[in-house]
Design an enzyme around this catalytic site. Structure first.
Site, PDB file in Angstrom:
ATOM      1  N   LYS A  46       0.676  -1.125  -0.009  1.00 35.46           N
ATOM      2  CA  LYS A  46       0.164  -0.124  -0.248  1.00 35.46           C
ATOM      3  C   LYS A  46       1.050   1.342  -0.228  1.00 35.46           C
ATOM      4  CE  LYS A  46      -3.646   2.471   3.119  1.00 35.46           C
ATOM      5  NZ  LYS A  46      -4.259   1.824   4.076  1.00 35.46           N
ATOM      6  N   ARG A  47       1.894   1.538   0.609  1.00 33.80           N
ATOM      7  CA  ARG A  47       2.542   2.334   1.000  1.00 33.80           C
ATOM      8  C   ARG A  47       3.624   2.583  -0.342  1.00 33.80           C
ATOM      9  NH1 ARG A  47       7.867   2.717   3.495  1.00 33.80           N
ATOM     10  NH2 ARG A  47       7.456   0.331   3.741  1.00 33.80           N
TER      11      ARG A  47
END
Ligand code: GLU
Length: 543
Positions: A294-295
């Site tokens: 996600k990052r």
């Protein structure tokens, strides 16, 4: 121990008889072999590619079998709730043509709702109470501090963490101790009294992975939190049963919880639905593969695809290619067919990590966009621009004739072969910019300033918008010859030192002056679309 009295003390009041729920949520009246599948996201506001993979698989399996796909919102963990998250899920999936038959904010057959877990408190408590009465669940008074100390100790001793076996302190409380705690007003949760032994292993048939080995659960998991709200594990078991789910396709990160779910369904007396655990999405990074994060990876968020303007069919085609090993071959044979005609099956889903590659998606996107008509492309771009375009881009759509002309040219419609210049809506809008806005930046001219000047002046002198492509090109050749460039390529090749360059270099100068770019589709057509006044103004501005 008097479990019945304990259950009454912990969850006082009259609950409907458990059998009544079986009547209230009857078996669905569907054709034989129809599958009932679901998507059960938490309303966190982040919907990702893994959700879309699961959604496509669940949707295809449900609808191909004449069954139902529903949307359930797993909102038992209020800390994670984000306003508008449910609408965002529905919208994100609608883009890819995933339509639910029933569910939260969808409606449909109300029999199986409500589809927000928070609105189903009574049914969960009725079943928790029943488990306490049967001695299969008990109150736990351990505080957060005690539990984190336990976790630290277990970690230090390299033991499995959690509340189980000898560590399940409250499991062994006497009746007297329990009532003392309750009288003292100590907060409590309800835990499952696990009967499993992790040393015991069973073969489990996973619809995607095939036969796998699953050990028994021994964790006394929390089923009801201190605020009277169930945990995800418990709520989803009750819901999958009473919403009459037949098949659960979900991410393989849930495989670790499968032993808990198997035990919970057993304790509740519910038959297990069938499960298929879908592989995690991986990304190639140099020599190694890692999970999409996600990052680090914007492409994990579904929002990315809408914002960039990937055509939904392209994304779907790519995902189907990754999901079902025989899709690619089918699609090669049936490039125009509706995707619904493909016989999607869980058994053909990939068993180990799926490599997700944006370059591959871009290739597919180019092919898919090259299948559209100019009108379809305009509609696709317009929808994108209305949401994500700049004011200048939105204005492109008010000159319909120019836009269709530009699209016809850039897509090679009517030519020998379709061009594949467009990958996404955002990139296509950028490519179309020079048709609608004067270029602000120019790729470098590869001739001296004085030569450029002479070529542009020469062109303006002879330029007439009435010329057809051949006449236009003949004039460009003349301008070339007058300025020391070879009018014919073959002359230039035979004797390059005799010339400044060839007619191709002259055309490049005109191209850059008109569009700002050294590479474009046919320049005569571009100038034709722009019109005389605009062509003259642009070239004059470069003198
Ligand atoms: N609520 C879970 C999630 O957020 C669903 C897991 C399941 O499908 O059972 O992904």
């Amino acid at each position: 121990m008097n479990y019945k009295a304990l259950a009454e003390r912990l969850l006082p009041g009259q609950y409907p008889a458990l059998e009544s729920y079986e009547t209230r949520y009857p078996l669905r009246n569907l054709p034989e072999k129809a599958e009932v599948t679901r998507l059960a996201p938490s309303p966190t506001g982040f919907i990702h590619l893994g959700n879309l993979f699961a959604a496509i698989a669940n949707e295809r399996i449900a609808h191909r079998s004449g069954g139902i796909l529903y949307l359930r919102i797993e909102d038992t963990d209020l800390k994670r709730k984000v306003d508008g998250a449910v609408e965002a899920v529905i919208k994100a999936l609608e883009y890819f043509d995933i339509r639910f038959d029933e569910g939260a904010e969808i409606g449909g057959d109300e029999t199986y709702g409500p589809w927000y877990q928070r609105q189903r408190a009574e049914i969960y408590r009725a079943f928790v109470k029943h488990l306490i009465e049967e001695g299969r669940a008990y109150p736990c008074f351990c505080t957060e501090e005690e539990l984190s100390r336990l976790r630290e100790e277990q970690t230090a001793r390299k033991e499995v963490t959690g509340y189980y076996g000898k560590y399940a302190k409250c499991r062994g409380l006497s009746e007297e101790e329990i009532y003392q705690n309750l009288d003292a007003g100590k907060p409590f949760v309800i835990r499952l009294k696990s009967m499993g032994d992790p040393e015991v292993k069973h073969t489990f048939h996973d619809e995607i992975k095939g036969d796998i080995t699953v050990h028994e659960n021994d964790q006394d998991v929390v089923i009801l939190k201190s605020d009277g709200i169930p945990t995800y594990h418990f709520a989803h078991a009750v819901d999958d049963h009473f919403m009459r789910t037949t098949l659960v396709i979900r991410g393989e990160e849930w495989l670790a919880s499968l032993p808990i779910h198997i035990e919970l369904f057993g304790a509740l007396g519910f038959p297990l639905p069938r499960y298929g655990h879908n592989c995690s999405l991986m990304k190639q990074e140099g020599e190694t593969r890692r999970k999409l994060s996600k990052r680090k990876d914007p492409e994990l968020s579904l929002e990315f695809y809408r914002k960039e303007g990937y055509h939904p069919r392209a994304v779907k085609v790519y995902i189907l290619t990754l999901l079902n090993s025989n899709f690619e071959e089918w699609y090669l044979k049936n490039p125009e067919a509706p995707l619904e005609e493909f016989k999607f099956t869980a058994a053909k889903m990939s068993k180990s990590g799926t490599l997700f590659d944006l370059d591959k998606l871009s290739d597919i996107s180019k092919n898919e966009l090259a299948k559209l008509s100019a009108g379809q492309m305009r509609d696709f771009l317009k929808t994108w621009a209305e949401e994500f375009g700049s004011e200048a881009q939105k204005a492109y759509f008010s000159d319909e004739e120019k836009l269709l002309g530009a699209l016809t040219l850039c897509m090679g419609i009517g030519g020998k072969k379709r061009r594949k210049d467009f990958t996404t809506a955002s990139q296509a809008m950028e490519l179309l910019r020079y048709f609608f806005e004067r270029p602000a930046e120019f790729e470098p001219y590869r001739v001296e300033e004085t030569v450029k000047h002479a070529l542009l002046v020469g062109f303006l002198k002879t330029y007439s918008p009435a010329d057809d492509a051949q006449t236009w090109f003949a004039k460009v050749k003349e301008v070339a010859a007058e300025n020391g460039f070879a009018a014919e390529m073959k002359d230039y090749k035979a004797n390059p030192d005799a010339y400044r360059g060839s007619v191709a270099d002259v055309a490049e100068v005109l191209r850059i002056a008109t569009t700002g770019k050294a590479n474009t589709p046919d320049l005569w057509t571009i100038q034709h679309i722009l019109g005389e006044a605009e062509v003259r103004a642009r070239i004059a501005a470069q003198l």
